[in-house]
Every structure is written in C-alpha cells, then in structure tokens.
Scaffold this motif. Structure first.
Motif, mmCIF file in Angstrom:
data_model
loop_
_atom_site.group_PDB
_atom_site.id
_atom_site.type_symbol
_atom_site.label_atom_id
_atom_site.label_comp_id
_atom_site.label_asym_id
_atom_site.label_seq_id
_atom_site.Cartn_x
_atom_site.Cartn_y
_atom_site.Cartn_z
ATOM 1 N N SER A 12 42.524 37.937 39.533
ATOM 2 C CA SER A 12 43.878 38.082 38.984
ATOM 3 C C SER A 12 43.895 37.784 37.489
ATOM 4 N N LEU A 16 44.678 40.358 34.371
ATOM 5 C CA LEU A 16 45.711 39.992 33.412
ATOM 6 C C LEU A 16 45.217 40.187 31.983
ATOM 7 N N GLU A 20 46.025 43.076 28.649
ATOM 8 C CA GLU A 20 46.591 42.730 27.349
ATOM 9 C C GLU A 20 46.090 43.639 26.223
ATOM 10 N N LEU A 49 53.530 34.807 30.904
ATOM 11 C CA LEU A 49 52.853 33.683 31.563
ATOM 12 C C LEU A 49 53.831 32.557 31.869
ATOM 13 N N PHE A 115 52.614 42.216 35.415
ATOM 14 C CA PHE A 115 52.174 41.074 34.619
ATOM 15 C C PHE A 115 52.754 39.776 35.176
ATOM 16 N N LEU A 118 50.851 38.759 38.387
ATOM 17 C CA LEU A 118 49.516 38.219 38.134
ATOM 18 C C LEU A 118 49.585 36.845 37.473
ATOM 19 N N SER A 119 50.519 36.663 36.547
ATOM 20 C CA SER A 119 50.588 35.383 35.836
ATOM 21 C C SER A 119 50.985 34.234 36.765
ATOM 22 N N SER A 151 39.643 35.136 33.049
ATOM 23 C CA SER A 151 40.341 35.554 31.831
ATOM 24 C C SER A 151 39.354 35.935 30.741
#
Length: 761
Positions: A12, A16, A20, A49, A115, A118-119, A151
């Motif tokens: 995830s 994310l 971006e 987020l 978004f 996922l955040s 990330s």
C-alpha cells in the motif's frame, strides 16, 4: 499472519508513493513545468495522508474491529470505481489567475479517493494487529518500518524503472500496450484484496484479543505531546519542499529531482524508526550542523552554480535534518493505545510544513524573496538534541557565548565586507574565504549548543541574503505561483574609453535587471540611446540576433510567436507591419515587462504585440496551423527550461504551427544541462533540418552593451529555408551525421524525459 500484514503495509505504501510522482508528471504540461507544481502536489499528498490518518484514528477510537474492517473494505471498493487513475484532463487552469485551486481540484478528482484509502491503510493495519492476540501486538511499529520501506521502494522505482519503461497513460494519453496508469490501477486492486484478507484474519474470533467497549475510557495523548510530535514532523517537511524547490528552480522540474530528496526524507524515517534506536543522535546532529554551515556558506558565497554541490549538499541536508528530527520523534513513540494519535500529529505536522512552503510563504514573503528554506534550516538546527557538554560550573560562560559569538559573527561579516572590497579581481577566492570563513568559524564554536548555534546560523543566512540584495537597488519585487521576481538597478562598469583627444574617460552604465530566482532574465540600459539596443542573450551578434538580421525584413517574419516573454527584449527587432504574439505563463511577467518605469522594449517596438496568457504549449495548440513564420521557444523557470517544451511532441506541434518555410528557434543556454543533443535527437526523429550555434562574449564593447554568451538551435522542415543563415559556415548542421543509435537516449517525449544523459556533471 504478520507476513501478510507486512506485505499489505509495504504494497500500500509503495503504491502511494508511486502515485505521487506519476500524478505530478501528468500535471506538468498543463502548468508550465513550474517548481511550484510539485510543492503544491506535496501539500495535497500530505493533506491526503492527514485525512487518512484522521479516518483511521476515528475508526480505531469509535468502532469495534469488525466494523473497522467492513467500513475500510467499502472505502477500498469505492476507490476501485475511480480507476484507472488520471490527473489533468478536461479544461485547463484559468488564464490570468493562479492555478493553485485548479491543481488541487484536479488532484482531488483524479486520485483523491484511492489516495485516501491507501493513506489510511498503514495505521489501520497497525491498529488491527494491536487488537489481536499475536505476539507482536504490543509493538505494531514493525509494520511502520515495512510501510516506510515500501514508500522508499515505490518512490525509487518510479524514475528508475517505471518512467523509463512505460508510457504515462491517464487522460488524453492513449498509448499502445500497458501504461503506468493501468498497471498502477491493477496493483491497487491486488493490494485491496490483500488488505481485505488482513482485516478478515484479524477479526476472526480465534485471533482477536478483544478491544475496549465503545465509549470506554482509553489513554489519550496530551496537547503538549501532540505539539511536540507535530513540530518534529513540521520542520523536515518544510525543509524537504524548500530544498526541492531550490534545486528544481535552476535545473529542471522533473520526477527524478522530486524523488531524490523525498527518497532521502523517507530513508531518514526508516533508519530513525529502526529498533533499539531511541538514544538522541548526537553524531548525526554534529554532521547536520556542519552541513548547515556549508549550506549557509554556499548561499553567501554564490557557489550555487556548482552542480555537484546542488545535487549532493542539499539532498544530504534533507536526509540529516529528517534523521535528527525523526530520531527524536521515534524516541517519543507512545504505547499502542496512542498509535493513531501519534500518526495524526505526524500527519498534521507534515501538512503544516508543506502548507507553509507552498501556500503561506508566497504571501508572507512576497516582498522579501524565497526565505522559507533558510528558515527551515534555522528551525532544524534549533531542534538538535542538546549534548550538555558544559559543566554546571561553566554553564554561565556558555550562556554568555551563545549570544556573544553570533554577535561577533555578525560584526565580522559586516567588517569583512568592507575589507574584501580592497582585494583585486584576481583575489576574489581569498576575499570570499575571509568573508565567509571568519564568521563561520565563530559559529562553529557553538556546535554542541543548539540554541546558540541556531542563532549563529541565522546570522550567516541573513548576511548571505543581505549580500545578495545589496549590490543593486531593488526597484520592484513580487512572488507568484510560478516564481520570485526582482527588478533591480545595477551599474555595470567602470569602463575606460580613449577620447578623441588621446585621453581616457571612465564611465559606468546603469541597467534595470529582471531576475527570476538566481538567473538574470533580461536587462535594459537606462540610457536612452543604449536602451534601444537588444542585450543579454538576444544581442545583435547572438544566434537569435542573426536570425532577425537575416530574415527580419522578409515576409516570412510577418507573424512571430514568442513562447516566454522575459522583459520583451526581442520586441526590439520588431518592424512596422509585423505582429508578435507573446505566450506567457505568468501575468506578473507581462505586468513587469509592460511597465515603462522598468523596461521599454514593448512600449518602443514598431511591431504590433499581443499577449496570450497561460502555458505556451497549450496556447500554441489553439493557434491555426501554419500561422507563424518564426516561433521562438524561450520559456525558462530561473535557469531551467520546462521539459515539456522540448519533447518530440512539443517540437512536432510547433512545426505544425509554422508556415512551410517557417523557422523554430530554441534557446538552449543553460548552466546545468547540455540541451543540444535533445534537440538534435528530436530533429533526427522527426526528419527536420537544423542549425546550432554558441557565442561567447568578453570584449569591453560587448560588456558595455551587457551581452551574454548564449546557445541557440534553429529547426526547419528542410534545408533550404536555413541556407541564408549559414552562408559563412559558422553554424553546426543538425542532425549530426554520426548520431547513430545513441540518439534514442537523448530523445525526450511526453512519457519519457530523463535529464541524466544531459547533466553537466
């Protein structure tokens, strides 16, 4: 079970952070490639987020585990309805106004729900694990490490693998085969299934440890804790955006330069939250302080044009500042009961840091300049852990020195400025070493005293800023979404000239100068005679000057398009009956160029001039085919040309807007990028003929007229329209005969544009 949760957290987070830079790149062509595009994207991402953390916090606080799983499953299913992701379709930003609102709305429509889903996933997974009877339920932060690794991996994968191998996709970009957008959407569906499996597994009665009943009192974070957590997140977030804008303003606003500082920022999270690292990072703190001094010295001594310094020092600052602040954040991580409070505070700090840079700073510092980056350096230095190196017996001495040494540094900086003025031109390196070195040495004494060191650092940064603005008189300053502009009066000279009587006279010439960031974007003499002379990169002996000298009187140049206005210097070549259309992204530039108090090229031109506001490529797309005899691509953000204006598709568009014998002139002067191979590769791919030329300056007469070195390329459909320009053979013929297959690595397209092959390392 733990492996399944780790895979879900990692995937995830990877999705994310793949999204971006992909979303940012989709927006660039619509917004002119300005560095603020990424800063605004970052504010949106940080706000997303925060929204995800708040959503997770409410679920964990208010609902039992099974309802949390059910509700988040519904959100993931809703997000699938918004696939495939895409940003920037439909109507573009409004002309003549800041596109910030349009950009936020486009991101919300295109990726907002996926978004958000996922955040929220990473903190929810940790909350779900903490609610089970698993042996790691008491320390779910192991999933935070997996999330940070995901990330970092997703972010690095984009410029290194995804961007070079796959077309972008998204609105208005139909391509053959898989696209980035389509594959990301498929990955989202798979990730949603894994997260759903995690929820079902955690909610099974045999694994649930039991949660406090709804409404039962739990431990809560104090406001003091929340403020500290938010503060430790705010400073690195602001510093990240400041450093990224600082680099991309002069090099290029591209995913590679977005990703590198952000990846180091994430790496600082990974290392700071590694297990058994709760002690204050004293060694890292000292390294960070030394880097702060180097940065202050580089800003002061104007060594920014050194590329390796730009690409190494400032990303290193992002990493070390993040590591120092995040280590302090990790040392204060709470028990699982406060886990979502903790992440909510971190998210709030990140959003506030981004909003400060992207939204507040352009308003607060509109008349001052771009100072949010130095301000973030000062705050980060202030948050360094105190080593308490002094004994109580000598504490009063250090308290005195914390104020005395910064004051001494300020005095040394002031006195050094007058001393170094006596140095000759050949001793400028020694002069700068004294001017910068002596105050820096005084501040270095306070290395282990965070408050005193931060105060001394502020003195150095302020002295550098004063040195930057003092040599010239500021006439006007403005800051917009697209950049910081300063009109200043600068005196060039003195010059010595032999008189007819055989004597000598000394004189200087005052000029009005427009600076964008660190780069001069045009200047005009205040003297009425010299004021009519084209200067800078556009002087009469420059390549573009040759173009106007060769073809200026022919009907071919009856219609001219300028993409990028500057101060309107090229209007000095205008003649009666000629029509010049200026495509300019920022209305503020048009206001500055048309104000005769600063510049008069547009007022005095003999041509008819019209203005089209908005991105030049989008504006050209609306013009009739075959409308122009000459198109000049001269759009720059500080020293960086917007990448989307040099892609194969952009050059192909320009050629469609030219008459059959029309010319496309491209300004390629650049400190950091060797752009000639990019144009040569596009010319070869499209079957165009071209010429390229660079000129240097150095004589006294050239300096009096403020001429600058410049590099230009001129393209046409075939060789014949270019022949009159190269009668003396001084131009390089494009495409080069030995280009071969290596050209493919230099060819920029709307989907793929790597600056690595053309960096002037």
């Amino acid at each position: 079970m733990l492996l399944l949760f780790a895979v879900a957290a990692l995937s995830s987070a990877a999705l994310l952070f793949l999204l971006e830079p992909m979303a940012g790149k989709m927006l660039l062509p619509r917004l002119g490639g300005a560095p603020s595009v990424w800063n605004t994207c970052m504010v949106f991402f940080q706000a997303g987020l925060l929204a995800g953390y708040a959503y997770a916090h409410l679920l964990v606080r208010r609902l039992p585990l099974r309802r949390q799983v059910a509700l988040h499953g519904l959100l993931l299913a809703l997000a699938v309805c918004f696939l495939p992701v895409g940003v920037g379709g439909g109507a573009g930003p409004p002309e003549g106004r800041s596109p910030l609102g349009w950009q936020i709305a486009a991101l919300t429509r295109g990726i907002g729900i996926p978004f958000l889903a996922l955040s929220a996933t990473a903190p929810l997974l940790q909350g779900w694990l903490a609610a089970t009877a698993h042996r790691r339920a008491g320390d779910p932060y192991v999933l935070y490490a997996a999330s940070n690794l995901g990330s970092l991996g997703g972010l690095l994968a984009y410029p290194l693998l995804v961007e070079p191998l796959l077309p972008l996709g998204g609105p208005g970009r139909a391509g053959d085969g898989p696209t980035q957008s389509a594959l990301w959407s498929a990955g989202f569906v798979l990730c949603a299934l894994v997260v759903a499996l995690c929820g079902v597994s955690a909610a099974r009665p045999s694994r649930a440890a039991g949660q406090p009943a709804r409404g039962r009192t739990r431990e809560r974070a104090t406001w003091r804790q929340r403020i500290r957590w938010a503060g430790f997140a705010f400073v690195p977030s602001s510093l990240l955006l400041g450093a990224t804008a600082y680099m991309t303003t002069d090099i290029a606003s591209v995913p590679l330069l977005w990703v590198a500082p952000l990846a180091l920022y994430l790496l600082s999270f990974v290392l700071a939250f590694a297990r058994d690292r709760r002690d204050p990072p004293h060694a890292a703190s000292d390294v960070f302080a030394a880097l702060c001094l180097l940065a202050a010295a580089s800003l002061w001594a104007y060594v920014r044009p050194i590329l390796w310094l730009l690409l190494i020092l400032h990303p290193a600052l992002v990493f070390m500042a993040g590591y120092v602040c995040h280590r302090r954040l990790a040392a204060e991580r709470p028990a699982p009961d406060l886990l979502t409070d903790y992440y909510l505070a971190i998210g709030a700090g990140g959003v506030l840091g981004g909003a400060f840079n992207a939204l507040l700073a352009p308003v607060l510092f509109a008349k001052v300049g771009t100072i949010e980056y130095p301000a973030a350096l000062f705050l980060a230095a202030l948050l360094r852990p105190d080593r308490e190196a002094s004994s109580r017996r000598r504490e009063s001495v250090w308290r005195f020195l914390e104020f005395a040494l910064p004051a001494a540094a300020a005095l040394a900086a002031y006195r050094a400025s007058s001393v170094v003025a006596t140095f000759g031109p050949g001793n400028q390196v020694a002069a700068v070493a004294i001017q910068v070195g002596v105050p820096s040495a005084l501040v270095l004494v306070l290395l282990r005293r965070p408050a005193g060191f931060a105060l001394g650092l502020a003195v150095l940064l302020a002295a550098g800023w004063i040195r930057g603005v003092r040599p010239s008189e500021t006439l006007y300053q403005a800051r917009t979404y697209f950049g910081t502009y300063r009109v200043a009066r600068r005196v060039i000279g003195p010059f010595r000239q032999t008189t007819p009587e055989g004597g000598t006279r000394t004189f200087a010439v005052p000029y009005n100068v427009l600076n964008h960031g660190s780069t001069r974007h045009g200047l005009q003499a205040v003297d009425p005679v010299l004021g009519a002379v084209p200067t800078s990169y556009y002087h009469r002996n420059s390549p573009i000057g040759e173009v106007f000298a060769t073809f200026g009187a022919s009907p071919r140049l009856d219609r001219v398009a300028l993409v990028g206005l500057g101060i309107g210097t090229l209007a000095a070549y205008g003649r009666p009956g000629q029509r010049i259309t200026c495509y300019e992204l920022d209305p503020e530039i048009v206001r500055i160029a048309r104000d005769p108090a600063y510049f008069t090229y547009l007022r005095d031109t003999q041509a008819e001039v019209e203005f089209v506001l908005g991105d030049g490529r989008l504006g050209l797309a609306r013009a009739p085919d075959g409308a122009y005899g000459l198109i000049v691509l001269d759009a720059f953000s500080s020293d960086a040309i917007p990448v989307h204006l040099l892609t194969r598709e952009a050059i192909e568009l320009c050629m469609r807007k030219l008459r059959p014998d029309g010319l496309l002139a491209i300004h390629l002067t650049n400190q950091y990028l060797d752009l000639e191979p990019v144009v040569e590769a596009a010319a070869a791919h499209l079957g165009l003929a071209g010429l390229a030329k660079s000129v240097t300056v150095g004589t006294a007469d050239e300096l009096v007229e403020a001429k600058d070195r410049s590099t230009w390329a001129v393209l046409a459909r075939d060789r014949d329209p270019l022949e009159p320009l190269n009668e003396d053979g001084s131009w390089i013929v494009l495409p080069l005969p030995d280009g071969g297959e290596d050209r493919s690595r230099y060819l920029w397209t709307d989907d793929r544009a790597s600056i690595l092959p053309v960096l002037r390392i």
